[in-house]
Motif scaffolding. Sequence first.
Motif, PDB file in Angstrom:
ATOM      1  N   ASP A 356      77.970 -34.021  31.027  1.00 39.46           N
ATOM      2  CA  ASP A 356      79.075 -33.838  30.077  1.00 39.46           C
ATOM      3  C   ASP A 356      78.666 -34.229  28.662  1.00 39.46           C
ATOM      4  OD1 ASP A 356      80.672 -32.989  32.133  1.00 39.46           O
ATOM      5  OD2 ASP A 356      81.666 -34.924  32.437  1.00 39.46           O
ATOM      6  N   ASP A 383      87.936 -40.120  25.308  1.00 37.83           N
ATOM      7  CA  ASP A 383      87.269 -38.887  25.726  1.00 37.83           C
ATOM      8  C   ASP A 383      85.770 -38.958  25.436  1.00 37.83           C
ATOM      9  OD1 ASP A 383      89.663 -37.766  26.565  1.00 37.83           O
ATOM     10  OD2 ASP A 383      90.087 -36.894  24.595  1.00 37.83           O
ATOM     11  N   HIS A 385      83.853 -41.680  25.359  1.00 38.91           N
ATOM     12  CA  HIS A 385      83.194 -42.558  26.326  1.00 38.91           C
ATOM     13  C   HIS A 385      83.199 -41.968  27.735  1.00 38.91           C
ATOM     14  CE1 HIS A 385      82.512 -45.650  23.424  1.00 38.91           C
ATOM     15  NE2 HIS A 385      83.810 -45.805  23.154  1.00 38.91           N
ATOM     16  N   SER A 386      84.139 -41.090  28.017  1.00 39.05           N
ATOM     17  CA  SER A 386      84.210 -40.498  29.363  1.00 39.05           C
ATOM     18  C   SER A 386      83.050 -39.543  29.632  1.00 39.05           C
ATOM     19  CB  SER A 386      85.541 -39.769  29.553  1.00 39.05           C
ATOM     20  OG  SER A 386      85.593 -38.585  28.770  1.00 39.05           O
ATOM     21  N   ASN A 389      79.582 -40.792  32.301  1.00 39.03           N
ATOM     22  CA  ASN A 389      80.252 -41.062  33.570  1.00 39.03           C
ATOM     23  C   ASN A 389      79.249 -41.372  34.688  1.00 39.03           C
ATOM     24  OD1 ASN A 389      79.133 -38.516  33.971  1.00 39.03           O
ATOM     25  ND2 ASN A 389      81.058 -37.469  33.516  1.00 39.03           N
ATOM     26  N   ARG A 390      79.706 -41.261  35.917  1.00 44.47           N
ATOM     27  CA  ARG A 390      78.849 -41.569  37.074  1.00 44.47           C
ATOM     28  C   ARG A 390      77.631 -40.633  37.147  1.00 44.47           C
ATOM     29  NH1 ARG A 390      80.808 -41.705  43.441  1.00 44.47           N
ATOM     30  NH2 ARG A 390      78.731 -42.134  44.334  1.00 44.47           N
ATOM     31  N   ARG A 391      77.852 -39.357  36.887  1.00 40.77           N
ATOM     32  CA  ARG A 391      76.740 -38.402  36.897  1.00 40.77           C
ATOM     33  C   ARG A 391      75.690 -38.807  35.864  1.00 40.77           C
ATOM     34  NH1 ARG A 391      72.800 -36.051  37.319  1.00 40.77           N
ATOM     35  NH2 ARG A 391      72.335 -33.831  37.042  1.00 40.77           N
ATOM     36  N   TYR A 392      76.146 -39.247  34.711  1.00 37.01           N
ATOM     37  CA  TYR A 392      75.240 -39.738  33.669  1.00 37.01           C
ATOM     38  C   TYR A 392      74.455 -40.952  34.151  1.00 37.01           C
ATOM     39  CZ  TYR A 392      74.025 -42.642  29.636  1.00 37.01           C
ATOM     40  OH  TYR A 392      73.369 -43.465  28.745  1.00 37.01           O
ATOM     41  N   ASP A 393      75.124 -41.898  34.780  1.00 41.84           N
ATOM     42  CA  ASP A 393      74.453 -43.116  35.270  1.00 41.84           C
ATOM     43  C   ASP A 393      73.372 -42.775  36.297  1.00 41.84           C
ATOM     44  OD1 ASP A 393      76.019 -44.761  33.673  1.00 41.84           O
ATOM     45  OD2 ASP A 393      77.530 -45.082  35.239  1.00 41.84           O
TER      46      ASP A 393
END
Length: 423
Positions: A356, A383, A385-386, A389-393
Amino acid sequence: IISFSELWSDPAMALKIFRIANPSHQSLGSGAEFRAFKVLTYVSKRAEVALIPPVEYLCRKDSVENLNLLMKNGVKVPETVFDLIKTCKFSKNPLSMMKLEQDYYSRFVKEASESDVVFSDHETYLYMAAMSYLKRKTGVKTVLLNQAGHLSALRSFSWNLRVRGANLITFLKYLRNLYTSSVFKKYSKDLDLLLGVSKSSIEELKKLKMVREDIPSKALNPPLAIELEKLPKYDGEKEDYAVFFARLIPEKGIFDLLKVWREVRKELSNVKLVICGRFYNKDVERKFMSLKSDTVVYNGFLPKEELYSTVTKAKVFIYPTHFDSFPVVMLESLALRTPVVAYALPPIGEVYGGLDAVKLVSEFDVKGMARKTIEIFRMKEEDYHSMFNRRYDEFMTFYSSWERVAEEEYNTLKVFLEQGRVY
């Protein structure tokens, strides 16, 4: 079937690798050079590595420093290399350089014959010719790691005009690219294994028929990494500016960047663009400086700590690159929690398309890139900071270990040499 972890950890199964590479311990230069340095550092703990850098590397000011650092980590560099550094020769003529390279590598036939594999970290026609020569002399298997992307564009005159502009240098570079591509294709017939930093970088070479269609090939995964522990801690504070940091050359989109910024400024009057990097051509620098506006700040080539501080405070990284296969700068920006807007080149879409925090537009779509940039500037804080997300981590964790990169490469070589295939 032996596991990859067993291959990596068993000293009795160690390889002997003859390596052609331009390693650099500085991550602010070429990503391919930094990758070579980091992987050699780890692979030398598992394999016997003889590093014979190419001719042009010998003339660099940092060559001795880099080679000494690698030798401290167990990489072997023949004394002849250091002798030749003192009298290095270099030519801009492709024919002269091919002769220089062959004469140079003819001194290391013994080292190649004692190795299990001859491996080139870079995809230039010179190294392909050198590997072909060594294979004919020794019979040793040859392996190429392709770290280039969008190679088809180099053979398009219209693309060259759009990216570099209408001038004599553009025309001469286009002719040179046609010649070097033909040389690459000629010697690639002797290549035994093709590796890539992305699937796209492999598929493109096959589509262009620059390598055999049936050549064993594999996209390394992961092909590179970033040392997260060395990055500054993100404190959540962002300022109203965009950033660009890369080599300041037309192929990285520096002239597209100015066009994008003009569109952004039509909508946003209180933002600025900060550019960090080094120009490699005086004519390009003069043209760029004559075109930039007062809202474009050129900070020059910054020390790593200062650069990372600049990137981490930026709202967005605008990166209209035309020539990349797995851009490290995008990985660095994301690690610093700064979103990226880039052209959707096939390798970039393949690697970063599911995040994202990465917004992609078609190549040369300047207005589309400006719109995505404006959207990020206008995002509400929650928005913004969203996007991280988990996919990014999961993505950042996967690309956080240079040892994992070295292990993937080493084990791929082991399997290929033992079984004649890759998986």
